[in-house]
Each structure stands twice: as structure tokens, then as C-alpha cells.
Design an enzyme around this catalytic site. Structure first.
Site, PDB file in Angstrom:
ATOM      1  CG  HIS A  34     -13.927 -46.397 -26.114  1.00 42.36           C
ATOM      2  ND1 HIS A  34     -15.086 -46.601 -26.826  1.00 42.36           N
ATOM      3  CD2 HIS A  34     -14.243 -45.517 -25.128  1.00 42.36           C
ATOM      4  CE1 HIS A  34     -16.065 -45.879 -26.305  1.00 42.36           C
ATOM      5  NE2 HIS A  34     -15.585 -45.207 -25.276  1.00 42.36           N
ATOM      6  N   GLY A 143     -10.303 -38.825 -24.673  1.00 40.14           N
ATOM      7  CA  GLY A 143     -10.414 -38.486 -26.092  1.00 40.14           C
ATOM      8  C   GLY A 143     -10.688 -36.996 -26.286  1.00 40.14           C
ATOM      9  CE  LYS A 145     -17.447 -38.295 -29.227  1.00 38.36           C
ATOM     10  NZ  LYS A 145     -18.494 -37.516 -28.534  1.00 38.36           N
TER      11      LYS A 145
END
Ligand code: PAF
Length: 296
Positions: A34, A143, A145
Site C-alpha cells: 500500500h 496494485g 497483485k
């Protein structure tokens, strides 16, 4: 750093911010991944972060009540990271009684995580659309991910004509290669070590791609051969998809490819992905390759 605990406060404080706004939506339980989004957002005049564990993206069987929460720690981290404004709404503020408007992004939400977590992306797209309306950012940072989430949000932002740009930041990894995630706290030390196999599998696939292998079935076999060396991990899927449509790739192609997988260790589902060729896993490569381009 100001903290807005209500929509009224957020609107007031947002009005005082002049210049460009970089926005990082989160569900809290912050980690270095983050902070890398916050760091990237500091290129804007002001950084706004939201912390909201969004109930509508959790299925009834999922971990909403157990989802890790530590607001004081999160706020300390954001203060140190130089954030200007944090928005911490409650579920009742985001979904007041009588709430009935939902954002459904059709095709790109359907496969992969969408197939295993019905309704998840409807919850994500709905809350992010609401947050975009409240925060009115110029840039929003996500992100790598959650690659399918990026594709869903880009499609939603384009279709609903949000005047902003989505920036995608590469996945941060722990020293053993495990992608950082708030859910990693659920892993036992043994599971955490074993979960390193996910990044080894991605690396093996990437090496095969560099050596000229393009056949999705062959690349999958290679990846699975690495994953089975860690029998405590249950592979849910290993996908080779077009990075813009997320449609599964059936035949060999030199076009960029999104490899993504979910592996379960105990009760914890871990996600990871990479773009092929590996040189695309940069902010620029990810931002331009994952999901639709803003103008269509
Ligand atoms: O990625 C997340 O943390 C969440 O899905 C998001 C984007 C904050 C929406 O709740």
C-alpha cells in the site's frame, strides 16, 4: 494529515484541496505494498487514501468479520508516508438503508476471481465508483497483485466516464518472493515459507517464455510442475489470458500474456500474477497493458 470520518467532512476537506489529487483506495491492514501506492501518488499535489472494509465485495462464506483491522496503526503509517487526507467511512455511510444502486462490469468480471467469487467485482466496482465520486481524484493508484480488479476498474472508469487515470504499481514481495497482501497475516510460518513456491512457478514460466515457449498448455504444465513440489498448496487455477480482455488464451501467441494463479494454503487463498514478457511488469508496462485503455 486530516481524517474524515463522514461524507460531509470528506466533502468539506476535499473542497480545500487545490491542484491534482492522487487517490489510493484501501481496505486498511496496510503493508509496504500500500505504501508503494501512496509513494507513487505523491507525484500529485495531494494524496487522499480511503480505508474501508467493503462488505459488498465479500461473499457470505468469506472472511469479512475476520478481515484484519488496525486503524490507529494504519493512520500512523499514512501520516509518516505524507498523506494529506484519509477517508474512513462506516458501512452505513457507504450503504445507507434503502441503498439500491450497483455497478456491474460484465465480461471482464466473469472469469478467474469473478468465477470463484460471484458478486465480488460488483461490490468492488460499486464501492470504487462511489469513492471516485466522493474524492474526485485525477489519478487513482492500484496494485498489480489484483490484476483482474485493475481490469474491472479501468472498464468501469471508462464506461462511466470518470475523468481520471488509473495507474498500476508493480507487486511488492516479501524476501521469499511471496506477494504482499493483508491476508498474509493468516498464514502460519510454515505456510508462509511454502507459499514462496508461487513466485518460483511464475519465474519458471517467465524463463520458458524468454526461451521461446508460447504454447499456453505447455507453459501451464511447467508452472504446475513447480507448484506440485509444495504439496501443502492447493492450486485453484493457473490462467494464461489476454491482459486487456482477460479471455483465456487458447493458442500460442507473441502478444503480451497475463499469467495469474490462485493457490490455497490452509484456509488462505493467495493470488499472484505476472505479465509476459517480464519486462512489462513495470508501472508503465502494467498501466498500459492491463485492462482497457481509457479512451477505448
Ligand atoms: O483492493 C482493495 O483493497 C479493494 O478491493 C478496494 C479497491 C479498496 C475496494 O474495496
Amino acid at each position: 494529515m486530516r481524517v474524515a470520518g463522514s461524507i460531509t467532512e470528506l466533502r468539506q476537506l476535499r473542497r480545500d484541496l487545490q491542484g491534482s489529487i492522487g487517490f489510493v483506495p484501501t481496505m486498511g491492514a496496510l503493508h509496504a505494498g500500500h505504501l508503494s501506492l501512496v509513494e507513487a501518488a505523491r507525484e500529485c499535489d495531494h494524496v487522499v487514501v480511503s480505508i474501508f472494509v467493503n462488505p459488498s465485495q465479500f461473499a457470505a462464506t468469506e472472511d469479512l468479520s475476520k478481515y484484519p483491522r488496525d486503524l490507529p496503526r494504519d493512520l500512523d503509517m499514512l501520516r509518516t508516508a505524507g498523506v494529506d487526507l484519509v477517508f474512513t467511512p462506516t458501512p452505513e455511510m457507504m450503504y445507507p438503508p434503502g441503498y439500491q444502486t450497483w455497478v456491474d462490469v460484465e465480461h471482464v468480471s466473469q472469469g478467474l476471481e469473478g468465477q470463484r467469487r460471484p458478486g465480488h467485482f460488483r461490490g468492488v466496482a460499486t464501492v470504487v465508483a462511489g469513492l471516485f465520486n466522493l474524492v474526485q481524484p485525477d489519478f487513482a493508484y492500484f496494485g498489480q497483485k489484483d490484476a483482474q480488479q485493475v481490469a474491472v476498474i479501468k472498464q468501469m472508469a471508462r464506461d462511466l466516464k470518470f475523468p481520471l487515470e488509473i495507474i498500476v504499481i508493480p507487486t511488492m514481495r516479501e524476501s521469499g518472493g511471496l506477494a504482499m497482501s493483508s491476508r498474509n497475516v493468516y498464514l502460519s510460518p510454515d505456510e508462509r515459507r511454502a507459499a514462496g513456491v508461487i513466485s518460483w512457478a511464475l519465474r519458471a514460466i517467465s524463463t520458458a517464455w524468454d526461451d521461446g515457449e508460447r504454447e499456453p498448455a505447455r507453459l501451464r504444465e511447467l508452472g504446475l510442475a513447480v507448484l506440485v513440489t509444495e504439496p501443502s498448496g492447493q492450486v485453484e487455477y493457473l490462467s494464461f489470458a489476454d491482459p486487456d480482455t482477460l479471455r483465456e488464451r487458447q493458442t500460442a501467441s507473441d502478444d503480451p500474456c497475463l499469467v495469474s494463479l490462485t493457490v490455497r494454503f490452509g484456509a488462505t487463498r493467495l493470488l499472484d500474477n505476472m505479465l509476459l514478457p517480464a519486462s512489462l511488469n513495470t508501472r508503465e508496462g502494467l498501466t498500459s497493458t492491463l485492462g482497457v485503455s481509457p479512451s477505448g
